[in-house]
Design an enzyme around this catalytic site. Structure first.
Site, PDB file in Angstrom:
ATOM      1  CD  GLN A   1     -12.896  10.064  -4.132  1.00  0.00           C
ATOM      2  OE1 GLN A   1     -12.060  10.242  -3.255  1.00  0.00           O
ATOM      3  NE2 GLN A   1     -12.564  10.013  -5.417  1.00  0.00           N
TER       4      GLN A   1
ATOM      5  CB  SER B   1       4.574  -9.811  -6.717  1.00  0.00           C
ATOM      6  OG  SER B   1       3.811  -8.898  -7.468  1.00  0.00           O
ATOM      7  CG  LEU B   2       9.458  -8.847 -10.796  1.00  0.00           C
ATOM      8  CD1 LEU B   2       9.677  -8.876 -12.302  1.00  0.00           C
ATOM      9  CD2 LEU B   2      10.796  -8.959 -10.070  1.00  0.00           C
TER      10      LEU B   2
ATOM     11  CD  GLU C   1      -3.137   5.193  -2.577  1.00  0.00           C
ATOM     12  OE1 GLU C   1      -2.426   5.032  -3.602  1.00  0.00           O
ATOM     13  OE2 GLU C   1      -3.824   6.199  -2.399  1.00  0.00           O
TER      14      GLU C   1
ATOM     15  CE  LYS D   1      17.423 -13.102 -17.916  1.00  0.00           C
ATOM     16  NZ  LYS D   1      16.112 -12.414 -18.073  1.00  0.00           N
TER      17      LYS D   1
END
Lengths: 628, 628
Positions: free
Chosen positions: A424, A123-124, A363, A246
């Site tokens: 929240q 997952s980049l 986060e 590439k």
């Protein structure tokens, strides 16, 4: 840069090794019938020089604390990674042939099933933030000179998480961290936003406080010099921005669009064009440092204990328990997303400033740093509002693939936070985190439970989540009661119970009040505090199902995926299948007082009592009140 | 800048208005007993000048397509926002006094319940990416000259999503977008990473292709000039980096740490210090443009239809259905996260390039852009691998609070993708998205279902999710069968059914094969295709519960929060409560073929047949086979 005593392979060797890595990547993908050879070929020279002349790995001991760390953030370049491990002697020819097959360690994207891989990628945008966590450990905790290398794709620079890492690494001055961006220009379907504009990448890196080095990613000498330069930079992280092609080396695919993520059409010709198979082996340099990792001191610290009958918030109890754990265990570290006076991680921060990491409002970086710290053996607890863990959900998902230990605390659960409103309120957190493989989801109802559960979390592998409350709840659990993951607490029980109310967190108080109310109306309710939502104490739930005619679950969470569903699951196949009535938040909350909002959501004592009454008597609240 | 014909309020007025906004913010938070007055006070002058002299709002008509858009990304500055709306005459004094109370439109953080608010904010870092979506609509779709203004906090610049927006907006040349960063230096618990280093913000903005303007955020003339300059910049977005003081104007809190998110201790004195209450009203300028929004042309286009018995992938069907919808409806637009040849959004992109947005690998920005486009009336479909929607989960959560329409497609569901491995497999998507309030979760099993469901999604308000498969499945649904949200499809049924198998997506084929196998062993299984996982066709499920002795659910998803739990919920309170046996992915998958991985996860035909056999006969597969 090569002195007479330099025993490292020379640059001609590196160039040849680069071709070997390409050939092996092409062959591997061809045999598997899938894979990303062109994304591997662009970075082959970067990896050849790195492994031959700069990386320090004791491959006899993946646990050697002095080992460098290499993260393939562009995890789809797994053919290159496995070709590298093959050249390093970690993977033999036979295993190389198992690429992407069932039971092979060589999965389509790397996972820690193949040492010395620290974390799963694929997952980049996750490799660099995790690398930041490892670099933090090296610099701030272990205080060892190992380096962290992260190979990034240029496409993944579009992910915001990468820029969270750029900001944070610079702010911390992580000069033990080197990002290598393989700027091969082409994404899956088209050119990236920046194409081959390597200067634009450098300008961004500079603005974010990094030391950028632009190189031709197929010039082994330039690459070698860049790695040397990176090692010499002090006070800031370095990013090597490598202009590459590439599919480099094979005309049919080199710098061509439409060649992403598939084997080459004519692998045999391509291998011939690349000079055929080689069989070089590289003695990767072991670390030349034998200093001892820094250790922290433990201290005496009273275990938090709260008197039964008093009131307190479980978020305050989180801070206190964390501070206690931190004092008594040197492996405990904490991170918080710039809300530590809300989550009360500040209690830990005040006592253990050297083991506290302020992660600001990022986060994804916070979750990734916790994963990275975990790979180095630290028992990391990360906290923010439960709602905002949704921001890092993909990182938690991938942490499970990484078999990582990740301990999260989410505060301000549910509508009971009151006036701040729905943005929240954590209302989907239990659902999303219960779905993570092997996870633990805990939602204590009082302060004493928090201490026990946090202690359990510290010793628990895998992903665990502690959900705590903004407001105060009544302490019902004695400090010495056995509370633990997988348990529950029967708050009231008799042999004549008509019904069972199952609650967690703030709704335990409501359930008890409802039971009091119902008792005056001739209905006897058992109340079970399901503080361990996953794993649920299924035996106790099933006993309740056998003893009483109905189960009513009540939770400050959406109806889907929380306590109610856990209870349904527990009784789905039992011989006794009671009616299960779920009370949960099925409205869009607004501002208001906690009491108003719990009432509006139908999860307060009155709502619980009403629901039980209807189940037991078929009569609604007012009817019931009149007749009982 | 003020000409003789300029009827706008002058700068002295703006300065006074700024004080009024401060006073009202202080008073509002004081009455409510909570709120963020200091975060409002820092931005008051920025907003006073904006609303008085630059913003174009037809407040008689929130739907006027020429209206500017203003997003308070720092949603906690809601006192300032409501004070502004009060000064603009949108909110009267009485309503202002309801701030943060139950039933008030003035929630703790803004939501669209109070027009002309476009979207809810309060989870930081979301306003700018959503603003990008609105600006995209203005520039590329509606082709109207309205401007999009986004007030950002400096703390939220740590969120990666902000930098996704910076990258993308510059790449698109969105000169109709202006970000205003309120650099008040102080976050919730401490100074931000950059503090008052406004030049660092400017350098980052420049490197990301924006036009930065540094101003003193309390100098109304400088602010006014900055807005003028922003309006004149062509080809790139502008960011106004305003150096401000948190709590500006009240010594007790001005530039002081520890004053975040709480009413002032002495509000009365503060209001006095700010010069007392004022009662200025601002006639916000209406838009001076009356051009018609650009319209796209519809075309004839065959509705996709697939012959029963053929094989096809539901992801290809997604692309085909989207292209069909796009041709026949001018309101349909599509976005994809640089995997359009995997999700097959490229089918739409090829036919409607003007309504296709390549969002690169930035799922947060993609979700936010879809929300923004939705606020302008576009029916936007956004696609990526289902696994990667986890990256944008907080944006989906907030979209629900925004009452936004958000249509997501997630491809490559489950272990059935095969060799790419777990990082690419959506296994938690149904759980996380079912928990979103009011959401729809669809998982069609064949290509014809996709067309019907996508058509329904286009007309459905709220959040909907279509989960599609990498591999091919058998077309069982006739093109003219009625398939829709909330429905199901009974694949086989008889009056003697012993058991019911409920499946969705790839497991429908497995369920049918299992039923065939069981039939040879004397067990008759009903098979229900639950393509609408939320809302579930509860009537059909309950009928099955009444008709058969057990329900077996099988899904290529985690055991928590998916089809199995939806089925359990459906029968939780029904009079008949059958045994429900859930089959789901409760292992960490690896690479392998789809068949191998489905078998390893226990969700293939053989596993289903085994589970049914044990339920019906108490005997395991081999025993059953021998005896039946």
């Amino acid at each position: 840069m090569t002195t007479s005593s330099d025993t490292r392979p020379d640059l001609d060797f590196c160039a040849e090794l680069g071709q070997q890595l390409r050939v092996d990547s092409v062959a591997m993908s061809d045999r598997a019938g899938s894979g990303h050879p062109t994304s591997s070929m662009s970075a082959a020279d970067l990896i050849a020089v790195l492994m031959s002349r700069h990386l320090h790995w004791d491959l006899q001991s993946a646990d050697n604390p002095h080992n460098d760390h290499l993260i393939f953030s562009k995890g789809h370049a797994s053919p290159l990674y496995y070709a590298m491990l093959h050249a390093a002697g970690v993977i033999d020819e036979q295993e190389l042939r198992t690429y992407r097959q069932l039971d092979s360690r060589l999965e389509g994207h790397p996972t820690p099933r193949i040492p010395p891989t620290d974390v799963a990628t694929g997952s980049l945008g996750q490799g660099l933030p995790i690398g930041v966590g490892i670099a933090l450990s090296g610099k701030e905790l272990e205080q060892l000179p190992y380096r962290v290398w992260v190979l990034c794709g240029d496409s993944e620079m579009a992910e915001g998480s990468v820029w969270e890492a750029f900001q944070y690494a610079a702010w911390r001055g992580l000069d033990n961290l080197t990002a290598i961006i393989d700027v091969n220009r082409l994404g899956q379907t088209r050119e990236t936003m920046l194409g081959h504009d390597v200067q634009a990448y450098a300008d961004r890196a500079t603005a974010f406080g990094w030391h950028p080095i632009i190189v031709d990613g197929h010039d082994v000498q330039a690459i070698d010099e860049a790695y040397d330069e990176a090692a010499g930079v002090s006070g800031k992280p370095t990013v090597i921005i490598a202009r590459t092609l590439k599919g480099k080396g094979v005309k049919a695919v080199e710098d061509e669009p439409g060649k992403h993520g598939k084997p080459l059409e004519d692998a045999a010709s391509a291998i011939q064009e690349l000079g055929g198979f080689r069989d070089f082996e590289v003695d990767v340099q072991p670390p030349d440092d034998d200093s001892q990792p820094h250790r922290f001191r433990t201290q005496d610290h009273d275990r938090p204990a709260y008197e039964v009958g008093t009131e307190g918030s479980t978020r305050e109890a989180y801070g206190a328990a964390l501070a206690w754990l931190g004092a008594t265990r040197e492996d405990v570290v904490a991170l918080d997303g710039e809300v530590s006076n809300s989550t009360h991680a500040d209690t830990f921060a005040d006592e253990q400033p050297d083991r506290y990491f302020e992660m600001f409002i990022a986060e994804q970086q916070m979750a990734a740093a916790a994963v990275g710290l975990g790979t180095r053996g630290w028992t990391a607890f990360a906290s923010t509002f439960g709602a905002f863990w949704a921001r890092a959900y993909d990182f938690v998902r991938m942490a499970a693939v990484s078999r990582a230990d990740l301990r999260l605390c989410g505060s301000h659960a549910g509508v009971s936070i009151g006036a701040d409103g729905p943005s929240q309120m954590a209302l989907e957190d239990m659902a999303s985190l219960r779905a993570i493989h092997g996870s633990v989801v805990l939602h204590p109802s009082d302060a004493n439970q928090v201490t026990c559960l946090l202690e359990d979390m510290a010793d628990r592998a895998g992903i665990s989540y502690l959900r705590v409350l903004r407001g105060k709840t009544t302490v019902r659990t004695a400090p010495d009661e056995p509370i633990g993951i997988g348990g529950s607490r029967t708050v009231r029980q008799s042999e004549q119970d008509d019904v069972t109310i199952l609650a967690c967190g703030v709704t335990v108080d409501q359930a008890v009040q409802a039971a009091d109310l119902l008792a005056t109306q001739g209905i006897t309710a058992r109340v079970i505090d399901c503080y361990s939502v996953k794993p649920l104490d299924e035996d106790t739930v099933r006993r309740a199902a056998a003893d009483t005619t109905a189960l009513v679950t009540v939770e400050d969470h959406r109806p889907e995926g929380g306590l109610g569903d856990a209870v349904l699951e527990a009784v789905a196949e039992s011989a006794l299948r009671p009616t299960v009535h779920k009370l949960a938040v099925d409205v869009m909350p607004t501002s208001g007082t906690p009491e108003e909002l719990m009432h509006a959501a139908g999860i307060d004592a009155e709502s619980v009592a009403d629901a039980v009454r209807i189940l037991c008597t078929g009569r609604s609240g007012s009817e019931g009140k009149a007749s009982l």
